[in-house]
Design a protein around this motif. Sequence first.
Motif, PDB file in Angstrom:
ATOM      1  N   UNK A 118       1.620   0.791  10.718  1.00  0.00           N
ATOM      2  CA  UNK A 118       0.822  -0.335  11.210  1.00  0.00           C
ATOM      3  C   UNK A 118      -0.476   0.105  11.890  1.00  0.00           C
ATOM      4  N   UNK A 119      -0.504   1.315  12.419  1.00  0.00           N
ATOM      5  CA  UNK A 119      -1.699   1.782  13.141  1.00  0.00           C
ATOM      6  C   UNK A 119      -2.931   1.796  12.229  1.00  0.00           C
ATOM      7  N   UNK A 120      -2.911   2.458  11.064  1.00  0.00           N
ATOM      8  CA  UNK A 120      -4.113   2.392  10.216  1.00  0.00           C
ATOM      9  C   UNK A 120      -4.349   1.004   9.628  1.00  0.00           C
ATOM     10  N   UNK A 142       0.842  -1.200   0.000  1.00  0.00           N
ATOM     11  CA  UNK A 142       0.000   0.000   0.000  1.00  0.00           C
ATOM     12  C   UNK A 142       0.878   1.252   0.000  1.00  0.00           C
ATOM     13  N   UNK A 143       0.580   2.177  -0.908  1.00  0.00           N
ATOM     14  CA  UNK A 143       1.477   3.337  -1.094  1.00  0.00           C
ATOM     15  C   UNK A 143       1.156   4.523  -0.179  1.00  0.00           C
ATOM     16  N   UNK A 144       1.314   4.365   1.091  1.00  0.00           N
ATOM     17  CA  UNK A 144       1.169   5.501   2.006  1.00  0.00           C
ATOM     18  C   UNK A 144       2.153   5.331   3.154  1.00  0.00           C
ATOM     19  N   UNK A 145       2.490   6.429   3.767  1.00  0.00           N
ATOM     20  CA  UNK A 145       3.345   6.416   4.944  1.00  0.00           C
ATOM     21  C   UNK A 145       2.669   7.219   6.043  1.00  0.00           C
ATOM     22  N   UNK A 154       8.583   2.543  16.584  1.00  0.00           N
ATOM     23  CA  UNK A 154       9.425   3.547  15.931  1.00  0.00           C
ATOM     24  C   UNK A 154       8.656   4.221  14.787  1.00  0.00           C
ATOM     25  N   UNK A 155       9.152   5.351  14.330  1.00  0.00           N
ATOM     26  CA  UNK A 155       8.460   6.154  13.319  1.00  0.00           C
ATOM     27  C   UNK A 155       8.178   5.363  12.041  1.00  0.00           C
ATOM     28  N   UNK A 156       9.111   4.549  11.606  1.00  0.00           N
ATOM     29  CA  UNK A 156       8.912   3.820  10.343  1.00  0.00           C
ATOM     30  C   UNK A 156       7.854   2.726  10.442  1.00  0.00           C
TER      31      UNK A 156
END
Length: 162
Positions: free
Chosen positions: A104-106, A14-17, A98-100
């Motif tokens: 996983x939250x969404x 999935x293409x989001x960060x 960590x930030x990267x």
Amino acid sequence: LLCPCLIYGAYIFLPFDAPLLPTVSARLVYTLRCATFATFPIVLGMIVSGISRLCSSALEPFGELQREVEIHRTYVSQSVHLFILYFFNMAVLATYLPQELLKLIPLLTGLFAISRLIFWMSYAIGRSFRAFGFSMTFLPLLAMLLWNLYGMFVLEPENLLS
């Protein structure tokens, strides 16, 4: 086995960060915003439960509920309990990740919402079919709980009460 594969595939393809979230309060607000989408199956269940209660052919409104009404009422009740557990585990998880890995939250939120809808459909078909949807909800919740306990007691025991 399906849940880790779904989460990993979604994480990779999935293409989001996640946005840059340097503080704990920003991570908690991000988690709260994501958790709002997890309430969609619960609100939908409340609406369908109300409509089915309204359209039931019971002559006594406080009498015994029909099977169709009972299915929706039970689904909403169980979903609210699982959502509370999910939300608190997700909030604690957001403080340790960590930030990267905040992507996983969404993804976990989407998995919760989809698995509750699958549980609802399979529960309406028959009680013996609901194990798949429940395990898709409960096993990621259990994994989050174990990771949170590991993070609190093993990785950062000095920050447990601070």
